[in-house]
Enzyme design. Structure first.
Site, short mmCIF file in Angstrom:
data_model
loop_
_atom_site.label_atom_id
_atom_site.label_comp_id
_atom_site.label_asym_id
_atom_site.label_seq_id
_atom_site.Cartn_x
_atom_site.Cartn_y
_atom_site.Cartn_z
N TYR A 1 -19.02 -3.45 -12.01
CA TYR A 1 -20.42 -3.76 -11.68
C TYR A 1 -21.26 -3.97 -12.94
O TYR A 1 -22.19 -4.78 -12.96
CB TYR A 1 -21.03 -2.64 -10.83
CG TYR A 1 -20.63 -2.72 -9.37
CD1 TYR A 1 -20.91 -3.86 -8.62
CD2 TYR A 1 -19.97 -1.67 -8.75
CE1 TYR A 1 -20.55 -3.95 -7.29
CE2 TYR A 1 -19.59 -1.76 -7.41
CZ TYR A 1 -19.89 -2.90 -6.69
OH TYR A 1 -19.53 -3.00 -5.36
N ASP B 1 7.61 8.18 4.41
CA ASP B 1 7.96 7.52 5.67
C ASP B 1 9.19 6.64 5.46
O ASP B 1 9.62 6.42 4.33
CB ASP B 1 6.80 6.63 6.15
CG ASP B 1 5.59 7.43 6.63
OD1 ASP B 1 5.75 8.60 6.98
OD2 ASP B 1 4.48 6.85 6.64
#
Length: 364
Positions: free
Chosen positions: A99, A247
């Site tokens: 920014y 997973d």
């Protein structure tokens, strides 16, 4: 290396990049930089350090083209920004730097991915991690729980804490910069780095850490650099086995890969961020079949990712080829929490002890 020494090294390295451009222009050359190609086709296993590093393929960025000239302009602005941070002993997030570039006119970034990539360029050119630039990501929040004692530098001086007795149920929050952490002692036999918060909480609630003297680390999905650095330091300081519990899908295998092999975009930092001895203890495609676990069908993107892993040199082992090809033939994927279909205690009482015994971590 102390903070003061790292700050000096960072400043000298960054100013060295700018000085090289000055000397190039002074001698009539067009300013340029040379960087390694960041693809899986340019990573090689380094036998000495046992980590994957960039190979010899390089790309040149020169101010002769408008695109590359703009890239060097942005790099010059970033060097100036970091120089100011170091002088003022201040820090900022990668998001804040993006920014801040809004005020850099032609040097502003179009997206944060672009500014992050440029910081990686500077890490490679300077041989300094971004923590040395006083830059860090947004709040990480990954945590660690287990029988280990650390000493941490705080604003009120050094503080010693035990990562079971002196923390809440969520554990000790790993800071963005772990270089100021001193590893005091431990009673652990191994470390399990866990992909999901649900499984991390399950192991703590079931007392897995106490029963097996295990240090538990919540990866929070794809682990942040500070988390990978923490695992690297635990492994190198205490030589404990590190197991990665994820997973059963291609994206989770890449989570294991980032811990054990390193990420392609940060191969230049492998010796700091990678735990070469880490082993996979995650949900395997063979588990889906053998335990008849609840599962979902592989998507087209899943299949594409699995096939890409088959061509990735970091996954070029008999184990991974066998498991990935099995998954492609099954056409299924499954999550850690699918073990709950066999009972809430199954993963801690049956599955993990069996895997740990097969791997030689626990004695039969």
């Amino acid at each position: 290396m102390s903070k003061e020494e790292l700050d000096k090294k960072s400043m000298a390295a960054l100013l060295g990049i700018a000085s090289a451009w000055y000397e190039q222009m002074k001698s009539g050359e067009i300013p340029s930089i040379s960087l390694p190609s960041r693809t899986k086709y340019n990573i090689e296993f380094d036998d000495a350090s046992e980590v994957w590093k960039y190979g010899d393929k390089e790309s040149m960025r020169t101010a002769a083209s408008a695109k590359s000239a703009t890239h060097l302009l942005k790099m010059a602005y970033v060097i100036g920004f970091i120089k100011q941070q170091l002088r003022e002993n201040r820090s900022s997030t990668l998001r804040e730097m993006y920014y801040i570039s809004e005020g850099w006119k032609r040097a502003k970034f179009g997206a944060q991915d672009e500014s992050n990539f440029l910081i990686e360029d500077l890490e490679i050119l300077s041989d300094v991690p971004r923590e040395g630039f006083h830059l860090h990501p947004e709040e990480n929040g990954a945590s660690i729980y287990g029988p280990m004692r650390i000493r941490e530098e705080t604003r009120r001086g050094m503080k010693t804490l035990h990562c079971q007795d002196d923390v809440g149920q969520a554990g000790y929050t790993i800071p963005n910069n772990v270089e100021n952490i001193e590893f005091v002692d431990h009673d652990a036999k191994f470390v399990i780095a866990i992909e999901t918060g649900g499984m991390y909480d399950r192991l703590i609630e079931n007392g897995f850490d106490e029963e097996y003297n295990a240090i538990l680390v919540h990866l929070k999905g794809q682990p942040a650099r500070s988390t990978r650095r923490m695992l690297n330091k635990i492994s190198s300081n205490w030589d404990l086995p590190v197991l990665v519990f994820t997973d059963g899908d291609p994206w989770s295998y890449r989570i294991f890969g980032s811990v054990a092999y390193g990420a392609i975009k940060s191969a230049h930092m492998s010796e700091l961020l990678v735990t070469p001895k880490a082993q996979f203890i995650g949900l395997q495609p063979s588990d889906i079949r053998d335990y008849n676990l609840p599962s979902d069908k592989l998507s087209d993107k899943d299949v594409e990712a699995l096939k890409a892993e088959l061509t990735d040199p970091r996954f070029a082992t008999d184990y991974w080829r066998k498991q990935i090809n099995l998954q492609l033939s099954l056409g299924l994927k499954s999550e850690q929490q699918a073990f709950a279909a066999r009972g809430l205690d199954f993963v801690t009482k049956k599955y993990l002890p069996a895997r740990l015994t097969d791997m030689g971590i626990l004695k039969s």
